[in-house]
Design an enzyme around this catalytic site. Structure first.
Site, PDB file in Angstrom:
ATOM      1  N   GLN A  50       1.347  -1.017   0.279  1.00 12.83           N
ATOM      2  CA  GLN A  50      -0.206   0.323   0.027  1.00 12.83           C
ATOM      3  C   GLN A  50       0.958   1.430  -0.070  1.00 12.83           C
ATOM      4  OE1 GLN A  50      -2.886  -1.455   3.540  1.00 12.83           O
ATOM      5  NE2 GLN A  50      -3.822   0.034   2.302  1.00 12.83           N
ATOM      6  N   CYS A  87     -10.834   0.578   3.904  1.00 11.04           N
ATOM      7  CA  CYS A  87      -9.312   0.502   3.732  1.00 11.04           C
ATOM      8  C   CYS A  87      -8.630   1.806   2.517  1.00 11.04           C
ATOM      9  CB  CYS A  87      -9.253  -0.767   2.373  1.00 11.04           C
ATOM     10  SG  CYS A  87      -7.234  -0.672   1.546  1.00 11.04           S
ATOM     11  N   LEU A  88      -7.575   2.138   3.325  1.00 10.26           N
ATOM     12  CA  LEU A  88      -6.579   3.484   2.620  1.00 10.26           C
ATOM     13  C   LEU A  88      -6.548   3.863   1.169  1.00 10.26           C
ATOM     14  CD1 LEU A  88      -4.197   3.881   4.949  1.00 10.26           C
ATOM     15  CD2 LEU A  88      -6.260   4.938   5.458  1.00 10.26           C
ATOM     16  N   HIS A 129      -6.819  -8.946   6.796  1.00  9.71           N
ATOM     17  CA  HIS A 129      -7.161  -8.232   6.037  1.00  9.71           C
ATOM     18  C   HIS A 129      -5.682  -7.644   5.489  1.00  9.71           C
ATOM     19  CE1 HIS A 129      -8.683  -3.840   4.408  1.00  9.71           C
ATOM     20  NE2 HIS A 129      -8.175  -3.953   4.140  1.00  9.71           N
ATOM     21  N   GLU A 130      -4.406  -7.730   6.126  1.00  3.52           N
ATOM     22  CA  GLU A 130      -3.076  -7.017   6.104  1.00  3.52           C
ATOM     23  C   GLU A 130      -2.782  -8.160   5.211  1.00  3.52           C
ATOM     24  OE1 GLU A 130      -3.386  -3.631   5.585  1.00  3.52           O
ATOM     25  OE2 GLU A 130      -4.089  -3.224   7.436  1.00  3.52           O
ATOM     26  N   HIS A 133      -3.604  -8.215   1.701  1.00  2.59           N
ATOM     27  CA  HIS A 133      -3.271  -7.232   0.831  1.00  2.59           C
ATOM     28  C   HIS A 133      -1.868  -7.649   0.775  1.00  2.59           C
ATOM     29  CE1 HIS A 133      -4.929  -3.062   0.316  1.00  2.59           C
ATOM     30  NE2 HIS A 133      -5.164  -3.616   2.061  1.00  2.59           N
TER      31      HIS A 133
HETATM   32 ZN   LIG Z   1      -6.426  -2.896   3.003  1.00  3.84          ZN
END
Ligand SMILES: [Zn+2]
Length: 171
Positions: A50, A87-88, A129-130, A133
């Site tokens: 990210q 989510c960013l 979640h991470e 990613h």
């Molecule tokens: Zn995220």
């Protein structure tokens, strides 16, 4: 090193990130950069890709605990939970995901030591979640099909905005 939040559909978010051989000073510096990027954007978790880094690193800061981990992986899971996630990398998008309610995660911590973490509820959701990613899996893939169809117009809007931003920054 100046990291910025990469947004969907930037390629690095679809990539399975490279594993870290060793947690050294360079990796620790990346943890610090990721942590401050996450704080600036008021996130509770951030994966390295990210921030544009092709490495298996995640940082997490919930009210109870903080983690800076390399090569995290879920080794065991239990139960089921539905949770509304943001989510960013997907500004404004909220998705009801279905995940395990409890997970056991193995990783290297910021000192390079092997650790196993047991996480439940919100923390378990953040871990999944991470970890998704760094494996190139966006959170909407954990939504029910019906919701994915409903969210499609919003997703399309995010794609358009990201492309506009990238075009602007390229000129
Ligand atoms: Zn995220």
């Amino acid at each position: 090193m100046q990291l910025r939040i990469h947004k969907w559909p930037e390629k690095i978010l679809k990539k399975r990130c490279r594993r870290v051989e060793k947690v050294d000073a360079r990796i620790q510096e990346m943890f610090r950069e990721m942590y401050s990027l996450m704080q600036v954007h008021r996130g509770i978790g951030l994966a390295a890709n990210q921030g544009g880094l092709d490495l298996c690193l995640v940082v997490i800061a919930t009210e109870e605990s903080t983690f800076q981990l390399a090569n995290p992986r879920v080794v065991k899971k239990e139960g089921r939970i539905t949770f509304t996630e943001g989510c960013l990398s997907f500004p404004g998008l909220e998705v009801d995901t279905v995940r395990a309610r409890k997970v056991w995660v193995q990783a290297l911590n910021e000192e390079g030591e092997e650790v196993e973490i047991e996480a439940e509820d919100v923390l378990a959701v953040v871990f999944q979640h991470e970890i998704d990613h760094v494996n190139g899996i966006p959170f909407f893939r954990r939504a029910k099909w019906r919701d994915r169809i409903r969210l499609y117009p919003q997703l399309k809007k995010i794609v358009k905005e990201t492309r506009n931003e990238l075009r602007k920054s390229a000129t």
